[in-house]
Design an enzyme around this catalytic site. Structure first.
Site, PDB file in Angstrom:
ATOM      1  CG  HIS A   1      45.460  38.893  48.801  1.00 11.29           C
ATOM      2  ND1 HIS A   1      46.526  38.059  48.615  1.00 11.29           N
ATOM      3  CD2 HIS A   1      46.580  40.669  48.068  1.00 11.29           C
ATOM      4  CE1 HIS A   1      47.652  37.793  48.127  1.00 11.29           C
ATOM      5  NE2 HIS A   1      48.086  39.688  48.068  1.00 11.29           N
ATOM      6  CG  PHE A   2      40.638  41.133  44.932  1.00 10.28           C
ATOM      7  CD1 PHE A   2      40.702  41.707  43.339  1.00 10.28           C
ATOM      8  CD2 PHE A   2      39.837  40.504  44.837  1.00 10.28           C
ATOM      9  CE1 PHE A   2      40.025  40.497  42.383  1.00 10.28           C
ATOM     10  CE2 PHE A   2      39.204  39.164  43.731  1.00 10.28           C
ATOM     11  CZ  PHE A   2      39.476  39.299  42.445  1.00 10.28           C
TER      12      PHE A   2
END
Length: 144
Positions: free
Chosen positions: A101-102
Site C-alpha cells: 500500500h501507499f
C-alpha cells in the site's frame, strides 16, 4: 508470504468497514484509521501482494497511477504545503500491514506529523475527510 487475513484483505472482502475515497477494478483507496495528518489516505491494489518485491510489474504500475490520481484529489481537498507518498517493505522498514500500500500523507508548514500506528481517529472526522476527497476527485479528469 501473503496472509489472506491481513486487515486490508479483510477490507477488500468487505469484512471490515473503511472510509472509502476511491475504487475501481484494480485499486481501492480509503482513509487511514490512525492518521498522521489531516487527509492521510491509503491506496491498495486488489491483487494479493505482500510488498514491492512480489507484486507484478503491471499491477504496480497500475497502483502508482491510482496513487497519483488519489493524491491529486487529496491535494485539491486539503491544500497541504507538501505531500509525502510513502511505501514500506517488511517490519524493519516500518511495514505493519502486509498488503502492499501507499500512504498519501499531506504535510502542513508548522504542524508536526503524528506518529505512525498510534491512536484511532474519530470516525465522524474520517467520514468528513473522505467526503471532501471524493468531492475533489469528482472534479478531476478520470484516472488514466
Amino acid at each position: 508470504m501473503y496472509d489472506q487475513n491481513n486487515v486490508f484483505a479483510k477490507i477488500l472482502r468487505g469484512e471490515i468497514p473503511s472510509f472509502k475515497v476511491y475504487e475501481d477494478a484494480t485499486a481501492l483507496s480509503f482513509m487511514d484509521a490512525m492518521p498522521q495528518s489531516d487527509g492521510h489516505t491509503l491506496v491498495i491494489p486488489k491483487v494479493e501482494s505482500r510488498n514491492l518485491f512480489d507484486i507484478a510489474p503491471a499491477a504496480l504500475a497500475d497502483l502508482i497511477k491510482a496513487t497519483q490520481h488519489v493524491a491529486k484529489g487529496v491535494q485539491q481537498a486539503f491544500k497541504p504545503d507538501g505531500m509525502r507518498i510513502i511505501q514500506f517493505n517488511e517490519p524493519a522498514a516500518g511495514q505493519t500491514v502486509f498488503h502492499i500500500h501507499f500512504h498519501i500523507l499531506p504535510c502542513y508548514t508548522g504542524k508536526e506529523i503524528r506518529g505512525h500506528n498510534r491512536d484511532w481517529a474519530d470516525k465522524g472526522l474520517l467520514a468528513q475527510q473522505a467526503e471532501k476527497i471524493r468531492a475533489a476527485l469528482a472534479n478531476l479528469p478520470p484516472r488514466q
